[in-house]
Design an enzyme around this catalytic site. Structure first.
Site, PDB file in Angstrom:
ATOM      1  N   LYS A  53      -0.398   4.589  -1.162  1.00 47.19           N
ATOM      2  CA  LYS A  53      -0.992   5.580  -0.394  1.00 47.19           C
ATOM      3  C   LYS A  53      -0.484   6.868   0.161  1.00 47.19           C
ATOM      4  O   LYS A  53      -1.104   7.660   0.556  1.00 47.19           O
ATOM      5  CB  LYS A  53      -1.848   4.855   0.843  1.00 47.19           C
ATOM      6  CG  LYS A  53      -2.962   3.810   0.222  1.00 47.19           C
ATOM      7  CD  LYS A  53      -3.453   3.201   1.446  1.00 47.19           C
ATOM      8  CE  LYS A  53      -4.741   2.291   0.949  1.00 47.19           C
ATOM      9  NZ  LYS A  53      -4.980   1.507   2.148  1.00 47.19           N
ATOM     10  N   ASP A 104       0.885  -1.270   0.035  1.00 48.52           N
ATOM     11  CA  ASP A 104      -0.081  -0.174   0.081  1.00 48.52           C
ATOM     12  C   ASP A 104       0.701   1.220  -0.034  1.00 48.52           C
ATOM     13  O   ASP A 104       0.353   2.086   0.332  1.00 48.52           O
ATOM     14  CB  ASP A 104      -0.833   0.025   1.160  1.00 48.52           C
ATOM     15  CG  ASP A 104      -2.367  -0.502   0.827  1.00 48.52           C
ATOM     16  OD1 ASP A 104      -2.627  -0.935  -0.465  1.00 48.52           O
ATOM     17  OD2 ASP A 104      -3.038  -0.985   1.724  1.00 48.52           O
TER      18      ASP A 104
HETATM   19 FE   FE2 Z   1      -4.184  -1.745  -1.085  1.00 54.18          FE
END
Ligand code: FE2
Length: 330
Positions: free
Chosen positions: A195, A192
């Site tokens: 992000k 992630d």
């Molecule tokens: Fe994700």
């Protein structure tokens, strides 16, 4: 780079013979290397535990633990496996060399050790180690950034760590090769990272996202792939980062891939990601029990979202008490 340009490199010499240790120590100290020495294999491992060692010269025949055993131990530990190991063997002992290669040795020196050869090997392996360290530093920065995203959200504490463990467990059960297992361990933490580019008011919004906000949020796999793409060592991690939000029926993002077009490693991470999200408390609901989470996953399998084999495999792994004692650096 010569020895004098890298005066702080620490070389471990492990040999049960006092004269041998003294000769090697003398050769290396004259080139300004820091030398630590061990009289047997156990002591050699203690030196690794106690401090920084950049390169190890291991005599093959030592009491307590042989050079082979020490080498094997170092090469099977993610924290020490990148430290170059030179095995010092008797002349023309082909079998020793074959066994040494099996144990992961990086190079060999024959006895009696010739000074120029020793120094050339040490220089060349330390040069390689230097590049590996640089690469590790770059990876460490990325991992720290990824964990800083997790730290922003109080509801995801430990999520990355669990993902790494669950996905490596699945990879082991499926017999995936080592490089893919390593990629999954890394992806568990780093998937992630894109992000970072998503504004906090979207990232931490307690309610549902607006269509515009969703568009931004859905960019994170692509951005994550772009952030990590310069690292060649991440080539197996990139597809996991890019495709961890795909669904089998093609309704996922960013590419709407279907079925087996989605890389298996990405499908593994997705499965464990969803399971962990379901079994973790969220602002809008309590954590589900494992049984409830699998019931939800199965319901979503019938909708065509997740890989049924992987859901079954994860349930079997957890029922069997795995992941147990999964260790290792990223
Ligand atoms: Fe994700």
């Amino acid at each position: 780079m010569s020895g004098t340009e890298n005066p702080r490199a620490t070389v471990l010499i492990a040999d049960d013979s006092d004269p041998n240790r003294e000769i090697l120590t003398e050769f290396l100290r004259r080139e300004n290397y820091t030398v630590v020495s061990a009289e047997d294999g156990e002591q050699a491992l203690t030196c690794f535990r106690q401090g920084r060692v950049d390169l190890a010269l291991l005599d093959v025949m030592m009491p307590r633990l042989t050079g082979f055993e020490v080498c094997k131990t170092l090469k099977s530990n993610p924290e020490t496996r990148l430290i170059p190991v030179v095995l010092v063997t008797g002349l023309s002992q082909t079998q020793d060399r074959v066994r040494g290669i099996d144990c992961g040795a990086d190079d060999f020196l024959s006895k009696p050790v010739v000074k120029e050869e020793l120094l050339a090997r040490v220089r060349s392996l330390l040069r390689l180690k230097h590049f590996t360290d640089e690469l590790e530093n770059a990876e460490t920065v990325l991992f720290s950034l990824a964990l800083s995203i997790e730290a922003k959200d109080p509801y995801t504490g430990g999520h990355c760590d669990r993902l790494s463990k669950y996905s490596v467990t699945l990879a082991e059960r499926l017999g995936l090769k080592e490089e893919l297992r390593v990629a999954l361990r890394r992806a568990g933490v780093i998937h992630d990272i894109g992000k970072l580019a998503v504004p906090e008011h979207i990232l931490l919004k307690p309610g549902p996202l607006s269509p515009e906000e969703w568009l931004i949020m859905k960019q994170h796999p692509v951005l994550g792939e772009r952030i990590c793409s310069p690292l060649k060592s991440f080539r197996h991690v990139l597809p996991i980062i890019r495709h961890h939000h795909e669904k089998l029926d093609g309704t996922g993002y960013p590419d709407g891939l279907k079925g087996e077009k989605i890389p298996l490693t990405a499908r593994i991470l997705t499965t464990v990601d969803i399971y962990d999200a379901l079994t973790t408390e969220r602002p809008y609901r309590e954590a589900l029990s494992s049984e409830e989470a699998f019931a939800t996953l199965r319901e979503e399998v019938t909708r065509g979202w997740w890989d049924p084999d992987l859901v079954n495999e994860l349930e079997a792994a957890l029922t069997a008490g795995e992941p147990a004692f999964l260790k290792g650096a990223l």
